[in-house]
Design a protein around this motif. Structure first.
Motif, short mmCIF file in Angstrom:
data_model
loop_
_atom_site.label_atom_id
_atom_site.label_comp_id
_atom_site.label_asym_id
_atom_site.label_seq_id
_atom_site.Cartn_x
_atom_site.Cartn_y
_atom_site.Cartn_z
N TYR A 11 -1.42 -6.99 9.28
CA TYR A 11 -0.38 -7.75 8.59
C TYR A 11 0.73 -8.17 9.56
N ARG A 12 1.10 -7.29 10.47
CA ARG A 12 2.15 -7.64 11.43
C ARG A 12 1.73 -8.80 12.32
N HIS A 13 0.44 -8.90 12.58
CA HIS A 13 -0.06 -9.98 13.42
C HIS A 13 -0.12 -11.30 12.65
N ALA B 12 5.43 -7.66 6.69
CA ALA B 12 5.10 -6.27 7.00
C ALA B 12 6.34 -5.39 6.90
N ASP B 13 7.51 -5.93 7.27
CA ASP B 13 8.74 -5.17 7.14
C ASP B 13 9.03 -4.83 5.68
N TRP C 193 -4.49 -1.87 8.51
CA TRP C 193 -3.99 -2.99 7.71
C TRP C 193 -2.57 -3.37 8.16
N MET C 194 -1.74 -2.37 8.43
CA MET C 194 -0.37 -2.69 8.84
C MET C 194 -0.36 -3.46 10.16
N HIS D 170 7.79 1.37 1.24
CA HIS D 170 7.29 2.72 1.46
C HIS D 170 8.45 3.69 1.67
N ALA D 171 9.45 3.28 2.43
CA ALA D 171 10.60 4.14 2.70
C ALA D 171 11.41 4.42 1.44
N SER D 172 11.37 3.47 0.49
CA SER D 172 12.15 3.64 -0.74
C SER D 172 11.35 4.30 -1.86
N GLY D 173 10.12 4.72 -1.57
CA GLY D 173 9.31 5.39 -2.58
C GLY D 173 8.69 4.45 -3.59
N ARG D 174 8.47 3.20 -3.18
CA ARG D 174 7.84 2.22 -4.06
C ARG D 174 6.57 1.67 -3.41
#
Length: 322
Positions: free
Chosen positions: A316-318, A64-65, A312-313, A71-75
């Motif tokens: 996924y983290r779980h 998940a990370d 979903w996030m 997402h933070a990098s625009g991809r």
């Protein structure tokens, strides 16, 4: 953050650009339908090539990370997934090996009975087998999503009961809203929710019926599904098949197991590839869908964010363990 729980597109740079234009933080692809272990490894290797060649647009995610970082990098993060358990070739240890190679989502059965359990198209659903219970347990252990999208109803309920982790239906709809073998009964969906799982609602015309007439009617279906399972258990799994043609369609439907005509989710009166719904011809349409959930279906901004990707996030983290 927008997430698509399942696509079976034929990906190239143009499709990757569509993911970015639609603001997709993550999408699960399909690296196998009927493929065996070697063929699936070839496809995973090809995806690694694609990721290197298009590193400005996509990256393969394992956690998940990784999705958050993409997402933070625009991809867009790509989760490697299969629509069958054929790659493990009935070998329990292959679950861990494919997880090590990056596979994060595996559907237990596709359109036929297999050693794990029954398919939604079999006239008699055997339920989860002894081997199937071992596979679910192993998928839980390594941190791989148990996907029930094409699984038979009894097999699906058995899998939910056998799983210590939440499970998913990555791309289907509620059968009580549209009767189709591919869709899921309310009992299964409520069990899925109680287990902490998520259903990714599909925009695929053949299993959406009248709900696919417009963006507004599809959002009405989302609202009705939330009434069944609760807001925290509904996401999107479009089942988009961009650039997929008749060759890919015949492989999905027939594989190597038959010489006879197979219609999959279609029928004799609807034998070819389903025409894409007008409101979701590509992932560029995700922002308009989010707007419709708010302006038409009446969801608040935080509620819409959960449906478009937040659920979903959380899921996924779980489930993912690295």
């Amino acid at each position: 953050m927008y997430i698509d729980g399942l696509e079976c597109s034929v990906y190239d740079r143009e499709v990757f650009q569509e993911l970015r234009d639609g603001g997709l933080a993550c999408v699960t692809n399909t690296v196998a339908f009927w493929e065996d272990a070697g063929e699936t490894m070839d496809e995973i290797g090809r995806w690694r090539d694609l990721a290197r060649e298009n590193a400005d647009l996509i990256t393969i995610a394992r956690t998940a990370d990784d999705i958050e970082a993409a997402h933070a990098s625009g991809r867009t993060a790509i989760l490697l997934g299969t629509q069958n358990s054929s790659p493990i070739e009935d070998r329990i240890r292959y679950v861990e090996l494919f997880h090590d190679m990056g596979l994060r989502v595996m559907q237990l059965t596709y359109n036929n009975q297999n050693a794990i359990g029954g398919s939604c198209y079999e006239p008699h659903d055997s339920g989860l087998t002894r081997f199937g219970r071992e596979v679910v347990r192993e998928m839980n252990r390594v941190g791989m999503v148990v996907d029930l999208s094409h699984v038979g109803e009894r097999t699906g309920i058995d899998a939910i009961e056998a799983s210590e982790a939440p499970v998913a239906v990555t791309h289907a709809n509620a059968r009580s809203l549209y009767e189709h073998a591919r869709n899921k009964g309310d009992d299964l969906l409520r069990a899925l929710a109680e287990n902490g799982g998520v259903i990714g609602l599909a925009t695929y015309r053949n299993i959406s019926g009248p709900w696919a007439e417009s963006r507004e009617t599809w959002c009405d279906m989302v609202r009705r599904t939330v009434d069944i399972v609760g807001l925290d258990h509904v996401g999107i799994g479009t089942d988009l098949s961009r650039k997929s043609g008749d060759r890919e369609l015949q492989w999905m439907r027939k594989g190597r197991w038959t010489r006879t005509t197979q219609y999959g989710a279609g029928s004799a009166g609807n034998p070819g590839k389903a025409k894409p719904v007008e409101f979701m011809t590509s992932t560029r349409d995700f922002p308009a869908l989010a707007e419709c959930l708010t302006t038409h279906a009446g969801f608040g901004d935080e509620e819409t964010a959960k449906i478009m990707g937040g659920n979903w996030m959380r899921f996924y983290r779980h489930v993912f363990k690295g």
